[in-house]
Design a protein around this motif. Structure first.
Motif, PDB file in Angstrom:
ATOM      1  N   TYR A 105     -26.945  29.518   6.723  1.00 47.10           N
ATOM      2  CA  TYR A 105     -28.245  29.232   7.168  1.00 47.10           C
ATOM      3  C   TYR A 105     -28.239  27.930   7.917  1.00 47.10           C
ATOM      4  CZ  TYR A 105     -29.248  32.107   3.172  1.00 47.10           C
ATOM      5  OH  TYR A 105     -29.462  33.379   2.234  1.00 47.10           O
ATOM      6  N   HIS A 106     -27.177  28.079   8.857  1.00 48.22           N
ATOM      7  CA  HIS A 106     -27.169  27.266  10.003  1.00 48.22           C
ATOM      8  C   HIS A 106     -28.176  27.432  10.854  1.00 48.22           C
ATOM      9  CE1 HIS A 106     -25.120  25.176  13.530  1.00 48.22           C
ATOM     10  NE2 HIS A 106     -24.500  24.510  12.604  1.00 48.22           N
ATOM     11  N   SER A 107     -28.561  26.523  11.919  1.00 49.61           N
ATOM     12  CA  SER A 107     -29.607  26.816  12.608  1.00 49.61           C
ATOM     13  C   SER A 107     -29.149  27.458  14.172  1.00 49.61           C
ATOM     14  CB  SER A 107     -30.041  25.252  13.571  1.00 49.61           C
ATOM     15  OG  SER A 107     -29.058  24.547  14.024  1.00 49.61           O
ATOM     16  N   PHE A 108     -27.648  27.843  13.952  1.00 46.26           N
ATOM     17  CA  PHE A 108     -27.401  28.404  15.361  1.00 46.26           C
ATOM     18  C   PHE A 108     -27.158  30.169  14.983  1.00 46.26           C
ATOM     19  CE2 PHE A 108     -24.620  25.069  17.348  1.00 46.26           C
ATOM     20  CZ  PHE A 108     -25.916  24.303  17.689  1.00 46.26           C
ATOM     21  N   PRO A 109     -28.145  31.132  15.442  1.00 43.03           N
ATOM     22  CA  PRO A 109     -27.861  32.555  15.094  1.00 43.03           C
ATOM     23  C   PRO A 109     -26.420  33.093  15.140  1.00 43.03           C
ATOM     24  CG  PRO A 109     -29.633  32.028  16.621  1.00 43.03           C
ATOM     25  CD  PRO A 109     -29.071  30.865  16.579  1.00 43.03           C
ATOM     26  N   LYS A 110     -25.561  32.811  16.022  1.00 43.06           N
ATOM     27  CA  LYS A 110     -24.265  33.345  16.028  1.00 43.06           C
ATOM     28  C   LYS A 110     -23.645  32.737  15.135  1.00 43.06           C
ATOM     29  CE  LYS A 110     -20.439  33.990  19.416  1.00 43.06           C
ATOM     30  NZ  LYS A 110     -20.262  34.068  20.868  1.00 43.06           N
ATOM     31  N   TRP A 153     -29.314  38.569  10.532  1.00 47.68           N
ATOM     32  CA  TRP A 153     -29.029  36.992  10.598  1.00 47.68           C
ATOM     33  C   TRP A 153     -29.280  36.320  11.850  1.00 47.68           C
ATOM     34  CZ3 TRP A 153     -28.432  34.936   5.972  1.00 47.68           C
ATOM     35  CH2 TRP A 153     -28.408  35.749   5.009  1.00 47.68           C
ATOM     36  N   SER A 154     -29.799  37.321  12.846  1.00 47.49           N
ATOM     37  CA  SER A 154     -30.007  36.471  14.191  1.00 47.49           C
ATOM     38  C   SER A 154     -31.601  36.147  14.251  1.00 47.49           C
ATOM     39  CB  SER A 154     -29.554  37.570  15.349  1.00 47.49           C
ATOM     40  OG  SER A 154     -30.439  38.761  15.417  1.00 47.49           O
ATOM     41  N   GLN A 155     -32.121  36.619  13.324  1.00 50.04           N
ATOM     42  CA  GLN A 155     -33.666  36.389  13.240  1.00 50.04           C
ATOM     43  C   GLN A 155     -33.935  34.616  13.159  1.00 50.04           C
ATOM     44  OE1 GLN A 155     -35.852  37.797  10.110  1.00 50.04           O
ATOM     45  NE2 GLN A 155     -34.880  39.800  10.110  1.00 50.04           N
ATOM     46  N   HIS A 156     -35.149  34.435  13.279  1.00 49.07           N
ATOM     47  CA  HIS A 156     -35.523  32.782  13.368  1.00 49.07           C
ATOM     48  C   HIS A 156     -34.942  32.381  11.957  1.00 49.07           C
ATOM     49  CE1 HIS A 156     -37.586  29.060  13.178  1.00 49.07           C
ATOM     50  NE2 HIS A 156     -37.456  29.170  14.533  1.00 49.07           N
ATOM     51  N   LEU A 157     -34.401  31.056  11.785  1.00 47.46           N
ATOM     52  CA  LEU A 157     -33.996  30.602  10.523  1.00 47.46           C
ATOM     53  C   LEU A 157     -34.960  30.437   9.411  1.00 47.46           C
ATOM     54  CD1 LEU A 157     -31.696  29.210   8.926  1.00 47.46           C
ATOM     55  CD2 LEU A 157     -32.170  27.082  10.077  1.00 47.46           C
ATOM     56  N   LYS A 158     -36.013  30.068   9.805  1.00 45.28           N
ATOM     57  CA  LYS A 158     -37.058  29.980   8.846  1.00 45.28           C
ATOM     58  C   LYS A 158     -37.349  31.176   8.056  1.00 45.28           C
ATOM     59  CE  LYS A 158     -39.321  25.763  10.638  1.00 45.28           C
ATOM     60  NZ  LYS A 158     -40.479  25.053  11.077  1.00 45.28           N
ATOM     61  N   GLU A 159     -37.345  32.276   8.856  1.00 50.31           N
ATOM     62  CA  GLU A 159     -38.010  33.579   8.176  1.00 50.31           C
ATOM     63  C   GLU A 159     -36.776  34.113   7.276  1.00 50.31           C
ATOM     64  OE1 GLU A 159     -38.398  36.304  11.496  1.00 50.31           O
ATOM     65  OE2 GLU A 159     -39.693  34.940  12.498  1.00 50.31           O
ATOM     66  N   ILE A 160     -35.481  33.863   7.810  1.00 52.82           N
ATOM     67  CA  ILE A 160     -34.122  34.334   6.994  1.00 52.82           C
ATOM     68  C   ILE A 160     -34.346  33.563   5.678  1.00 52.82           C
ATOM     69  CG2 ILE A 160     -31.830  34.437   6.943  1.00 52.82           C
ATOM     70  CD1 ILE A 160     -31.719  34.851   9.812  1.00 52.82           C
ATOM     71  N   ALA A 161     -34.410  32.239   5.806  1.00 58.40           N
ATOM     72  CA  ALA A 161     -34.321  31.314   4.717  1.00 58.40           C
ATOM     73  C   ALA A 161     -35.459  31.348   3.778  1.00 58.40           C
ATOM     74  CB  ALA A 161     -34.287  29.666   5.076  1.00 58.40           C
ATOM     75  N   ALA A 162     -36.603  31.783   4.098  1.00 57.50           N
ATOM     76  CA  ALA A 162     -37.814  32.188   3.247  1.00 57.50           C
ATOM     77  C   ALA A 162     -37.570  33.381   2.514  1.00 57.50           C
ATOM     78  CB  ALA A 162     -38.941  32.104   3.919  1.00 57.50           C
ATOM     79  N   ALA A 163     -37.001  34.325   3.269  1.00 57.81           N
ATOM     80  CA  ALA A 163     -36.616  35.783   2.617  1.00 57.81           C
ATOM     81  C   ALA A 163     -35.507  35.867   1.678  1.00 57.81           C
ATOM     82  CB  ALA A 163     -36.553  36.622   3.771  1.00 57.81           C
ATOM     83  N   THR A 164     -34.493  35.073   1.962  1.00 62.32           N
ATOM     84  CA  THR A 164     -33.295  35.118   1.249  1.00 62.32           C
ATOM     85  C   THR A 164     -32.496  34.088   0.606  1.00 62.32           C
ATOM     86  OG1 THR A 164     -31.893  34.767   3.257  1.00 62.32           O
ATOM     87  CG2 THR A 164     -32.600  37.110   2.948  1.00 62.32           C
ATOM     88  N   LYS A 165     -32.684  32.825   0.990  1.00 60.86           N
ATOM     89  CA  LYS A 165     -31.971  31.849   0.593  1.00 60.86           C
ATOM     90  C   LYS A 165     -31.857  31.393  -0.981  1.00 60.86           C
ATOM     91  CE  LYS A 165     -30.699  27.236   2.062  1.00 60.86           C
ATOM     92  NZ  LYS A 165     -30.788  26.057   2.945  1.00 60.86           N
ATOM     93  N   SER A 181     -34.750  18.715   6.567  1.00 62.77           N
ATOM     94  CA  SER A 181     -35.117  19.205   7.976  1.00 62.77           C
ATOM     95  C   SER A 181     -34.164  20.418   8.176  1.00 62.77           C
ATOM     96  CB  SER A 181     -34.993  18.262   9.202  1.00 62.77           C
ATOM     97  OG  SER A 181     -33.687  18.200   9.491  1.00 62.77           O
ATOM     98  N   GLU A 182     -34.625  21.107   9.223  1.00 59.77           N
ATOM     99  CA  GLU A 182     -34.008  22.468   9.699  1.00 59.77           C
ATOM    100  C   GLU A 182     -32.900  22.017  10.873  1.00 59.77           C
ATOM    101  OE1 GLU A 182     -34.001  25.297   8.304  1.00 59.77           O
ATOM    102  OE2 GLU A 182     -35.923  24.777   7.116  1.00 59.77           O
ATOM    103  N   ASP A 183     -32.489  20.612  10.767  1.00 61.22           N
ATOM    104  CA  ASP A 183     -31.704  20.011  11.821  1.00 61.22           C
ATOM    105  C   ASP A 183     -30.056  20.619  11.320  1.00 61.22           C
ATOM    106  OD1 ASP A 183     -30.404  18.802  13.848  1.00 61.22           O
ATOM    107  OD2 ASP A 183     -30.618  16.872  13.233  1.00 61.22           O
TER     108      ASP A 183
END
Length: 190
Positions: A105-110, A153-165, A181-183
């Motif tokens: 759940y890092h901020s970098f998609p890669k 996993w290349s989607q926006h972090l907020k979407e991924i986190a909300a859907a799966t975390k 924060s999402e930092d």
């Protein structure tokens, strides 16, 4: 190459000393992490007596990557953590898993994408997943594998986190820490 566990332990202590003396020096730590990954991958460091040394190496990898925005460094640590999953020590498995979940759940998609791939192959390679899945729940294991492979996993972090975390952490009997924060600079769990 076969060596006595005592020699391997001394070797790991030497690696840890080099690592510690050169923390935050990417010219040394990145190749060192890649070397550790190769050694773990080849089962050279598979003796149970090496667990404490590998836990120390894990801690150094976490220190090295804490607050880092260097993708190559983060990718090298992902390889180390993913290969630590196959080591037969519950404490090391849990530490490696928590580090991988943090990076998932890092901020970098890669970084998220590479973590998902390595975690997926690491989980598939496990002979006994009861050390990371509470009670060895096969259904939770299958769902975790499915979520890893089917999530983009290349989607926006907020979407991924909300859907799966929350669900993904639950497969492993864990709860995600509340985000301040999402930092990317959030502290890792050692």
């Amino acid at each position: 190459m076969k060596a006595q566990p005592g020699l391997k332990s001394a070797f790991l202590k030497k690696i840890a000393t080099i690592f510690e003396k050169n923390l935050k020096d990417d010219r040394i730590t990145i190749p060192l992490m890649k070397t550790i990954e190769i050694l773990l991958q080849s089962d050279y460091l598979s003796e149970p007596v090496l667990a404490d040394d590998l836990i120390m190496i894990h801690g150094l990898c976490v220190k090295e990557c804490n607050k880092s925005k260097v993708i190559v460094k983060l990718m090298a640590s992902i390889g180390v953590f993913a290969n630590m999953l196959s080591f037969r020590n519950e404490e090391l498995n849990q530490k490696a898993l928590k580090s991988l979940l943090f990076l998932l759940y890092h901020s970098f998609p890669k970084v998220r994408k590479i973590t998902a791939e390595k975690l997926y192959t690491g989980l598939l390679a496990l002979e006994d997943y009861s050390m990371i899945i509470p009670g060895g729940d096969e259904e939770a294991f299958e769902q975790a594998i499915e979520m890893l492979s089917e999530t983009d996993w290349s989607q926006h972090l907020k979407e991924i986190a909300a859907a799966t975390k929350v669900a993904f952490y639950a497969f492993f009997g864990l709860k995600p820490k509340p985000k301040e924060s999402e930092d990317v600079e959030m502290k890792w769990d050692v």
